[in-house]
Design an enzyme around this catalytic site. Structure first.
Site, PDB file in Angstrom:
ATOM      1  CB  SER A  11      -0.829  -0.308   1.324  1.00 45.86           C
ATOM      2  OG  SER A  11      -2.043   0.961   1.063  1.00 45.86           O
ATOM      3  CG  HIS A  17      -5.369  -2.705  -0.142  1.00 45.18           C
ATOM      4  ND1 HIS A  17      -4.463  -2.307  -1.309  1.00 45.18           N
ATOM      5  CD2 HIS A  17      -5.208  -1.769   0.732  1.00 45.18           C
ATOM      6  CE1 HIS A  17      -3.786  -1.136  -0.866  1.00 45.18           C
ATOM      7  NE2 HIS A  17      -4.161  -0.859   0.536  1.00 45.18           N
ATOM      8  CD  GLU A  57      -2.418  -3.098  -3.794  1.00 50.08           C
ATOM      9  OE1 GLU A  57      -3.342  -2.975  -3.799  1.00 50.08           O
ATOM     10  OE2 GLU A  57      -1.457  -2.460  -3.247  1.00 50.08           O
TER      11      GLU A  57
END
Length: 350
Positions: free
Chosen positions: A145, A320, A250
């Site tokens: 992230s 996630h 992602e």
């Protein structure tokens, strides 16, 4: 818990003298091909893992869970009181968050560093990181992230292999733990990474659909992470050079038009079209209900990625979500878009 914290703080205390920021930007390699790869040492049971929160604040119960998981895996967790500083939405001030990262690398008693969570904040501390110290004290840094910025920045400045993998708050399922161990603790000359088996419910979820965008396979160095953070690095000294790389991407909670915009910005950039393959994970929360005047996530991805004409696939087991790969940044690998497999062609740790 208080006793243990006091014990760790005393045992691993290190001088709190502030590290001077390493302003190495003028020496940043023009391309990642100029880098000499530096591999951190492999992790083993009994090693001390430093927990840091270089972005958002974390709740005490999240920290406790991360500590328990590390202990169950056979590690000794260590952290400083900076991790729960709670400065607005950050875990602490920019200076203190950077200092925590710098001291974890400099401390010879710390064997590896696991980010407790992502959120936002890493891009604010990039110029406060002591890259010289990191290069002289290489060790594994793991997270995803927001950690994308820190992991790719460290790799570009030092050549140190970093790891896109679970953070402390998500390292809590058997698959993720096994993949973590496979790459960081039990390295092999070649390591095959395969998708987790989806349950029937997830098979019906469009965001978890697995499909080949463009057939084929390719070999290159791995680079990537969160699409949002990859884009946030554009125009900075740590903008990613995608030349000859397998790009993994992602994201979370981004509407299809925002995914479209970010992919378009990359495609219009100088090196994204020089990548050899694109591996896309699960973009959780990114496929909003279809309407006549919009596109689905899949339509956007096919429209933007397929014209590049390089091997590409969507739905790999990272993002996630539960069940995550641990992907080493800077390591040679082969991606097969038809079989949807990733094979590491060298050990990521020494």
């Amino acid at each position: 818990m208080k006793t243990r914290r006091h014990f760790f703080t005393n045992l691993f205390g290190i001088s709190a003298a502030a590290f001077l920021p390493a302003t190495l930007f003028g020496n940043t390699p023009k391309t990642t091909h100029d880098l000499i790869t530096v591999k951190p040492k492999k992790l083993k049971k009994g090693d001390t893992i430093g927990l840091v929160a270089p972005g958002y604040a974390i709740k005490p119960e999240v920290l406790e869970k991360a500590i328990s998981t590390l202990e169950e895996m056979g590690f000794i967790p260590f952290y400083t009181n900076r991790i729960l500083g709670n400065h607005g939405y950050f875990s602490n001030t920019d200076e203190e968050r950077a200092k925590d990262v710098n001291e974890m690398f400099a401390n010879p008693k710390i064997d590896g560093i696991l980010c407790a969570r992502g959120g936002y904040g890493c891009t604010r501390i990039m110029q406060l990181i002591d890259y010289n110290s990191i290069k002289n004290n290489p060790k594994a840094l793991i997270g995803f992230s927001d950690i994308t910025a820190l992991a790719n920045g460290i790799y570009k400045e030092t050549g140190l292999v970093t790891f896109h993998g679970p953070v402390g708050s998500t390292l809590n399922d058997a698959y993720s733990i096994n993949e973590f161990k496979k790459v960081l603790m039990h390295p092999k000359e070649k390591t095959l990474i395969e998708n987790v088996t989806l349950d029937e419910k997830l098979k019906k979820d469009s965001e978890f659909e697995r499909y080949t965008i463009t057939s084929g396979s390719a070999t290159g160095k791995l680079i990537g992470g969160s699409l949002t953070l990859i884009n946030a690095l554009i125009g900075t000294p740590h903008e990613i050079d995608f030349t000859g790389t397998i790009v993994f991407i992602e994201d979370v909670e981004e509407s299809p038009y925002r995914i479209d915009r970010m992919l378009t910005q990359l495609i219009e950039g100088p090196t994204f079209n020089k990548a050899v393959a694109i591996m896309i994970g699960v973009c959780k929360g990114c496929d909003k209900p279809a309407k006549p005047e919009t596109f689905t996530l899949k339509e956007v991805i096919l429209d933007r990625i397929k014209p590049l004409g390089i091997p590409a696939a969507y739905g790999m087991s990272f993002g996630h979500v539960a069940n995550n790969f641990t992907i080493p940044i800077g390591i040679a690998a082969n991606f097969n878009a038809d079989k949807m497999t990733l094979e590491l062609l060298e050990e990521a740790v020494s």
